[in-house]
Design an enzyme around this catalytic site. Sequence first.
Site, PDB file in Angstrom:
ATOM      1  N   GLY A 176     -45.196  -6.781  14.537  1.00 18.07           N
ATOM      2  CA  GLY A 176     -45.759  -7.485  13.383  1.00 18.07           C
ATOM      3  C   GLY A 176     -47.212  -7.145  13.105  1.00 18.07           C
ATOM      4  CB  ALA A 177     -49.655  -4.903  14.777  1.00 19.36           C
ATOM      5  CD  GLU A 178     -47.915  -1.825  11.274  1.00 13.60           C
ATOM      6  OE1 GLU A 178     -46.973  -2.123  12.037  1.00 13.60           O
ATOM      7  OE2 GLU A 178     -48.947  -1.283  11.674  1.00 13.60           O
ATOM      8  CG  ASN A 216     -50.819  -0.921  15.063  1.00 10.29           C
ATOM      9  OD1 ASN A 216     -49.626  -0.838  15.311  1.00 10.29           O
ATOM     10  ND2 ASN A 216     -51.296  -1.664  14.078  1.00 10.29           N
ATOM     11  CG  ASP A 237     -49.983   2.179  12.815  1.00 10.01           C
ATOM     12  OD1 ASP A 237     -49.866   1.353  13.739  1.00 10.01           O
ATOM     13  OD2 ASP A 237     -49.025   2.549  12.115  1.00 10.01           O
ATOM     14  CG  ASN A 279     -42.942   5.820  15.873  1.00 10.79           C
ATOM     15  OD1 ASN A 279     -42.724   4.788  16.501  1.00 10.79           O
ATOM     16  ND2 ASN A 279     -43.617   5.817  14.740  1.00 10.79           N
ATOM     17  CG  HIS A 289     -37.218   0.039  -3.002  1.00 10.33           C
ATOM     18  ND1 HIS A 289     -35.847   0.135  -3.062  1.00 10.33           N
ATOM     19  CD2 HIS A 289     -37.491  -1.284  -2.867  1.00 10.33           C
ATOM     20  CE1 HIS A 289     -35.314  -1.089  -2.994  1.00 10.33           C
ATOM     21  NE2 HIS A 289     -36.298  -1.966  -2.853  1.00 10.33           N
TER      22      HIS A 289
HETATM   23 CA    CA Z   1     -48.026  -0.110  13.687  1.00 14.11          CA
END
Ligand code: CA
Length: 681
Positions: A183-185, A263, A308, A394, A608
């Site tokens: 949830g860090a975004e 991040n 990030d 990743n 999208h």
């Molecule tokens: Ca991230």
Amino acid sequence: MKGTTDHITAVTGGVNDLALINAKNDSKNWLSYGQNYSEDRFSQLTEITSENVGTLGLKWSYDLNSTRGVEATPVVVDGIMYVTAPWSIVHAIDTRTGKQLWTYDPKVPRETGVKACCDVVNRGVALYQGRVFVASLDGRLISIDAATGTKIWEQVTLDTSKSYTITGAPRVFKGKVIIGNGGAEYGVRGYITAYDAETGEQAWRWYSVPGNPDQPFEQPELEMAAETWDPSGKYWELGGGGTMWDAMAYDPELNLMYVGVGNGSPWNRRLRSPGGGDNLFLSSIVALDPDNGSYKWHYQGTPGDHWDYTATQPLILADLEIEGAKRKVIMQAPKNGFFFVIDRTNGEFISAQNFVDVNWASGYDEKGRPMEITAAEYKSGSYEAIPGPNGAHNWHSMSFNPTTGLVYIPAQGIPIVIEDDPNWVANSIESGAFASGTGWNTGVLSSATPKKSATFGHLLAWDPVKKEAAWKVEHASPWNGGTLSTAGNLVFQGTAEGRFVAYNASTGEKLWEVQVGTGVIAAPITYEVDGQQFVSIAAGWGGSHGMSTNYSEYQTQGRVYTFALNEKAPMPELKLREASSILSGVAYDPQDIGLGTKLYITHCVICHGVPVLGKGGNIPNLGFSTKAKIENLKTFVLTDALKELGMPNFSGKLTEDEVTKIQAFIQATADAVKAQMEASK
Ligand code: CA
């Protein structure tokens, strides 16, 4: 009889601490996410070798009934497989027949999808003493009877008012089920929690970043961490980040568990901690005591993360001979593009070497600190950070083969140009701005400046002792699957265009491949059933890069494929993606395009993609929608019409008038791209 509930109760009941500790020597089974507590994804099975892999054929395939990303590694005990599909749905499969034993659907509320930065994926389950443990996207840890699929207990692990989600596979260390979150975004504070496997009772919780310094610190080391943050940024209101959404490993001899920390939130460190500082424990590997969660050591690969650069990427424990000495190491190839070898007994830095081109640091000094390049701060204008936020590597699993001494990394480059977001507002969690879950809040804009660096995907065989590549296979694109290596001198990997491939582990020579249709992002496993070696892969395109981009010519269809020597079952029918024409004819007011662009970037682009240009991933690109659909956009955006597919209802967040402006942006962009394409003909 095998496959009956009695058999399943017996074999899953035997998955206890001893079995998990000895998993490395039990290649007949695949008992936990990374095969064993070292998470090396290496199998000692040798029936399938580099000599005979060419005769590998399909044993069976199993339909996961999904069109979103499949990131799961299955676990298998005596031929009984547990694998997860999108929306955290568990499937139990009898690998002798390929038939379903049961499914368990945690019924994740579909509105959770909008809180998940990177698709509604799940990476798998943990198996322990007759129980299957899954963590649902909406944050519940659930204990399920492995024989029947019946729920035994469930615990809400998150503050559900905030944009936390769970995509990772739980691990079980010493009778405790451990799970982190993401949830860090969106602005959350990362933590990891341990629950008693039997009762579900919380045993301990460990926070990766400090909270409000006016409150008592939950753990003593957070006092040290707080000194590396500037309180004028009120980081505790921004969340701070440091979510631990994927990697863990465990060394039973040292009684240390390891976790990778994510991040910073927001990404932009000037907003998070205006006076600078390392911002512990962001982007670090942390060692904890699994009994009580107490902190033992940390190594921070990206101090003051600004790009990030999570360090949640896979962790592998190995014993390596380095400069004449046997070292107990932990290895990681995180997003920032450097391959790290760290002493896992005490966190001492051994080496860091870039495994792809990087432009944010020139290297690491002998103390293990990066030598940052000033321009990478993007203080004055935009900067093309290499690697970009998708990382040089990743979550896609890497594997380590102790015979070849090589680590097999799905490495990549996905360029992006970033700059300060001048309109960023330091909204507090309490204000609800972060909790809404619509739109990332990174403090960074990604600009449309032409990209200078390459888009690529490699299968990279890396020598962690020599600190260099042994060989590399170029793929058609980034975002390829995780790897498995075996004592048969093989490496298996799926690709973004939907091939499943076997390579010679020593040389990288391609030995076998099959087209499975949908792009593969998850990692394969191997195990033995009644004397026969099986190789299984859960395929299904998606994940962060896969939501808006697709490299396969086939429709995304989640399936588990299982292969063995000399098997000849027919492959299931693969459906080609429908040819689509560019949207045209939606009437709009050109004055609406400006605000429409802003709204689209905030609410729509992550899933999208850019109309037409993004081409579409496992989520449709609106530049290829029909005129009728876009004219009717408010029905899809402001109601529950597509809720079951994960499309949020934006009523209360967007007005009808704003949807009209988004319509304008979509049609104008489609027209512009079409005109450009025609002009370049
Ligand atoms: Ca991230």
